[in-house]
Design an enzyme around this catalytic site. Structure first.
Site, PDB file in Angstrom:
ATOM      1  N   ASN A   9       0.896  -1.176  -0.092  1.00  0.00           N
ATOM      2  CA  ASN A   9      -0.198  -0.062  -0.001  1.00  0.00           C
ATOM      3  C   ASN A   9       1.068   0.993   0.050  1.00  0.00           C
ATOM      4  O   ASN A   9       1.682   1.394   0.930  1.00  0.00           O
ATOM      5  CB  ASN A   9      -1.052  -0.081   1.295  1.00  0.00           C
ATOM      6  CG  ASN A   9      -1.897   1.092   1.287  1.00  0.00           C
ATOM      7  OD1 ASN A   9      -1.447   2.173   0.926  1.00  0.00           O
ATOM      8  ND2 ASN A   9      -3.242   0.614   1.524  1.00  0.00           N
ATOM      9  N   HIS A  12       0.714   6.157   2.121  1.00  0.00           N
ATOM     10  CA  HIS A  12       1.673   7.084   3.109  1.00  0.00           C
ATOM     11  C   HIS A  12       2.790   7.632   2.231  1.00  0.00           C
ATOM     12  O   HIS A  12       3.372   8.562   2.902  1.00  0.00           O
ATOM     13  CB  HIS A  12       1.861   6.208   4.266  1.00  0.00           C
ATOM     14  CG  HIS A  12       0.658   5.966   5.242  1.00  0.00           C
ATOM     15  ND1 HIS A  12      -0.280   6.749   5.381  1.00  0.00           N
ATOM     16  CD2 HIS A  12       0.202   4.813   5.574  1.00  0.00           C
ATOM     17  CE1 HIS A  12      -1.120   6.554   6.029  1.00  0.00           C
ATOM     18  NE2 HIS A  12      -1.140   5.254   6.311  1.00  0.00           N
ATOM     19  N   HIS A  52      -5.615   3.705  -1.547  1.00  0.00           N
ATOM     20  CA  HIS A  52      -7.030   3.912  -1.074  1.00  0.00           C
ATOM     21  C   HIS A  52      -7.309   5.490  -1.478  1.00  0.00           C
ATOM     22  O   HIS A  52      -6.728   6.263  -0.913  1.00  0.00           O
ATOM     23  CB  HIS A  52      -7.188   3.900   0.506  1.00  0.00           C
ATOM     24  CG  HIS A  52      -8.308   3.922   1.158  1.00  0.00           C
ATOM     25  ND1 HIS A  52      -8.644   3.668   2.316  1.00  0.00           N
ATOM     26  CD2 HIS A  52      -9.528   4.374   0.488  1.00  0.00           C
ATOM     27  CE1 HIS A  52      -9.715   3.887   2.736  1.00  0.00           C
ATOM     28  NE2 HIS A  52     -10.314   4.264   1.461  1.00  0.00           N
ATOM     29  N   ARG A  54      -9.603   7.888  -0.954  1.00  0.00           N
ATOM     30  CA  ARG A  54     -10.729   8.436   0.144  1.00  0.00           C
ATOM     31  C   ARG A  54     -11.458   9.413  -0.348  1.00  0.00           C
ATOM     32  O   ARG A  54     -11.057  10.471  -1.235  1.00  0.00           O
ATOM     33  CB  ARG A  54     -10.004   8.900   1.337  1.00  0.00           C
ATOM     34  CG  ARG A  54      -9.523   7.649   2.207  1.00  0.00           C
ATOM     35  CD  ARG A  54      -8.803   8.198   3.719  1.00  0.00           C
ATOM     36  NE  ARG A  54      -8.721   7.103   4.535  1.00  0.00           N
ATOM     37  CZ  ARG A  54      -9.350   6.875   5.439  1.00  0.00           C
ATOM     38  NH1 ARG A  54     -10.543   7.399   5.527  1.00  0.00           N
ATOM     39  NH2 ARG A  54      -8.969   5.719   6.336  1.00  0.00           N
ATOM     40  N   ARG A  58      -7.235  12.767   1.194  1.00  0.00           N
ATOM     41  CA  ARG A  58      -6.175  13.078   2.196  1.00  0.00           C
ATOM     42  C   ARG A  58      -4.760  12.632   1.938  1.00  0.00           C
ATOM     43  O   ARG A  58      -3.768  13.274   2.344  1.00  0.00           O
ATOM     44  CB  ARG A  58      -6.483  12.825   3.588  1.00  0.00           C
ATOM     45  CG  ARG A  58      -6.333  11.162   3.562  1.00  0.00           C
ATOM     46  CD  ARG A  58      -6.671  10.602   5.123  1.00  0.00           C
ATOM     47  NE  ARG A  58      -8.079  10.925   5.416  1.00  0.00           N
ATOM     48  CZ  ARG A  58      -8.777  10.514   6.673  1.00  0.00           C
ATOM     49  NH1 ARG A  58      -7.843   9.762   7.347  1.00  0.00           N
ATOM     50  NH2 ARG A  58      -9.892  10.740   7.009  1.00  0.00           N
ATOM     51  N   GLU A  79      -8.520   0.237  -2.916  1.00  0.00           N
ATOM     52  CA  GLU A  79      -9.330   0.422  -1.838  1.00  0.00           C
ATOM     53  C   GLU A  79     -10.210   1.748  -1.772  1.00  0.00           C
ATOM     54  O   GLU A  79      -9.728   2.711  -2.323  1.00  0.00           O
ATOM     55  CB  GLU A  79      -8.496   0.430  -0.475  1.00  0.00           C
ATOM     56  CG  GLU A  79      -7.702  -0.888  -0.422  1.00  0.00           C
ATOM     57  CD  GLU A  79      -7.024  -0.780   1.254  1.00  0.00           C
ATOM     58  OE1 GLU A  79      -6.536  -1.934   1.501  1.00  0.00           O
ATOM     59  OE2 GLU A  79      -6.874   0.396   1.592  1.00  0.00           O
ATOM     60  N   THR A 110      -7.958   3.144   8.241  1.00  0.00           N
ATOM     61  CA  THR A 110      -9.431   2.320   8.289  1.00  0.00           C
ATOM     62  C   THR A 110      -9.335   1.445   9.681  1.00  0.00           C
ATOM     63  O   THR A 110      -8.285   0.840   9.921  1.00  0.00           O
ATOM     64  CB  THR A 110      -9.647   1.406   7.158  1.00  0.00           C
ATOM     65  OG1 THR A 110      -9.644   2.023   5.942  1.00  0.00           O
ATOM     66  CG2 THR A 110     -10.935   0.543   7.217  1.00  0.00           C
ATOM     67  N   GLU A 160     -10.889  -9.849   2.316  1.00  0.00           N
ATOM     68  CA  GLU A 160      -9.507  -9.523   3.121  1.00  0.00           C
ATOM     69  C   GLU A 160      -9.912  -9.254   4.504  1.00  0.00           C
ATOM     70  O   GLU A 160     -10.692  -8.703   5.102  1.00  0.00           O
ATOM     71  CB  GLU A 160      -9.032  -8.106   2.741  1.00  0.00           C
ATOM     72  CG  GLU A 160      -7.743  -7.765   3.238  1.00  0.00           C
ATOM     73  CD  GLU A 160      -7.180  -6.669   2.743  1.00  0.00           C
ATOM     74  OE1 GLU A 160      -6.344  -5.758   3.523  1.00  0.00           O
ATOM     75  OE2 GLU A 160      -7.282  -6.158   1.602  1.00  0.00           O
ATOM     76  N   HIS A 200      -3.747  -5.099   7.627  1.00  0.00           N
ATOM     77  CA  HIS A 200      -3.925  -4.153   8.517  1.00  0.00           C
ATOM     78  C   HIS A 200      -3.216  -4.419  10.006  1.00  0.00           C
ATOM     79  O   HIS A 200      -3.438  -5.324  10.494  1.00  0.00           O
ATOM     80  CB  HIS A 200      -5.589  -3.899   8.956  1.00  0.00           C
ATOM     81  CG  HIS A 200      -5.708  -2.570   9.909  1.00  0.00           C
ATOM     82  ND1 HIS A 200      -6.133  -1.527   8.913  1.00  0.00           N
ATOM     83  CD2 HIS A 200      -5.836  -2.402  11.302  1.00  0.00           C
ATOM     84  CE1 HIS A 200      -6.260  -0.351   9.889  1.00  0.00           C
ATOM     85  NE2 HIS A 200      -6.064  -0.892  11.012  1.00  0.00           N
TER      86      HIS A 200
END
Length: 250
Positions: A9, A12, A52, A54, A58, A79, A110, A160, A200
């Site tokens: 992922n 970040h 992801h 959103r 963000r 995502e 999440t 998942e 996660h």
């Protein structure tokens, strides 16, 4: 070599960029670039890239998803929340996979799985629209048999399993209970002919516990790998995670 695949992922990477360039998205100085990160992850052996998008944008932006879709060599797992605007983006971009997740504006990341049992009516038309477009659909769920059964009834290709409670368990008793729940949910998902992934809170320390969950196809990991990359570089961080996954039983 383990058959367990790694999806990285890159959210970040975009978080760091947005910290300075959120108001200057077209700046020639905008960095770091999630696409560059994705290519490094692929070069290190990642089996896919996760991002992801959103509703509040963000971190990952629409342009990031477009560029990832056009340029990565493995697969793109988008995502997303079950919201109309994001669904429209998915249908336009057509990622390889979509993972539907719960999304709260106030959360940092999440938190918890999608309640498929109570949201079935809302999820069903979205799942069908995505599948008709040729997109494989996953649901990010808590590891309970009720949620696994509800996902299977909706006809999704994948689930998942949310591993956050296991990752954050403070006592051995709670850790053991969470691990058993995950093991049971993974078996149930596999028996229902769904691909079972997990994600996660997975990091380099708790990966040994994750490797005890049967029937998994893919782990989706972001924060821990990006954090490790600050010290060793992104390619090395990915290779180190793949090495920890190598003990997963065939």
């Amino acid at each position: 070599m383990s058959s367990l695949r790694l999806g990285v992922n890159v959210d970040h990477v975009a978080t760091l960029r947005q910290a300075r360039y959120a108001t200057m998205p077209e700046s020639k100085n905008a960095e770091p670039d999630p696409l560059v990160a994705a290519r490094l992850c692929e070069r290190a052996g990642a089996g896919g890239i996760v991002a992801h998008l959103r509703s509040d944008r963000r971190h990952i932006q629409d342009r990031d998803i477009e560029r990832l879709r056009q340029n990565i060599m493995t697969k793109l797992n988008l995502e997303m929340g079950n919201t109309e605007g994001i669904i429209d983006v998915a249908l336009r971009i057509v990622p390889d996979e979509v993972c539907l997740v719960p999304e709260k504006r106030e959360e940092i990341t999440t938190e918890g799985g999608l309640d498929v049992v109570s949201q079935r009516k809302e999820l069903e038309p979205t799942i069908r629209r995505l599948q008709v477009a040729g997109i494989r659909v996953s649901l990010f769920i808590d590891p309970t048999l009720e949620q696994v059964d509800a996902a299977a009834e909706l006809g999704v290709e994948m689930v998942e399993l949310h591993t956050g409670k296991l990752a954050n368990a403070f006592t051995e008793k709670f850790q053991k209970e969470e691990l058993e729940q995950l093991r049971a949910a993974a078996r149930a998902g596999s028996e229902s002919h769904m691909q079972v992934n997990a994600g996660h809170g997975i990091n380099y320390k708790n990966i040994g516990l994750i490797n005890q969950i049967p029937c998994l196809t893919e782990l989706n990991i972001g924060h821990s790998i990006i954090s490790r990359a600050m010290w060793v570089g992104l390619e090395t961080a990915v290779k180190e995670m793949l090495s920890t996954m190598a003990t997963y039983p065939e």
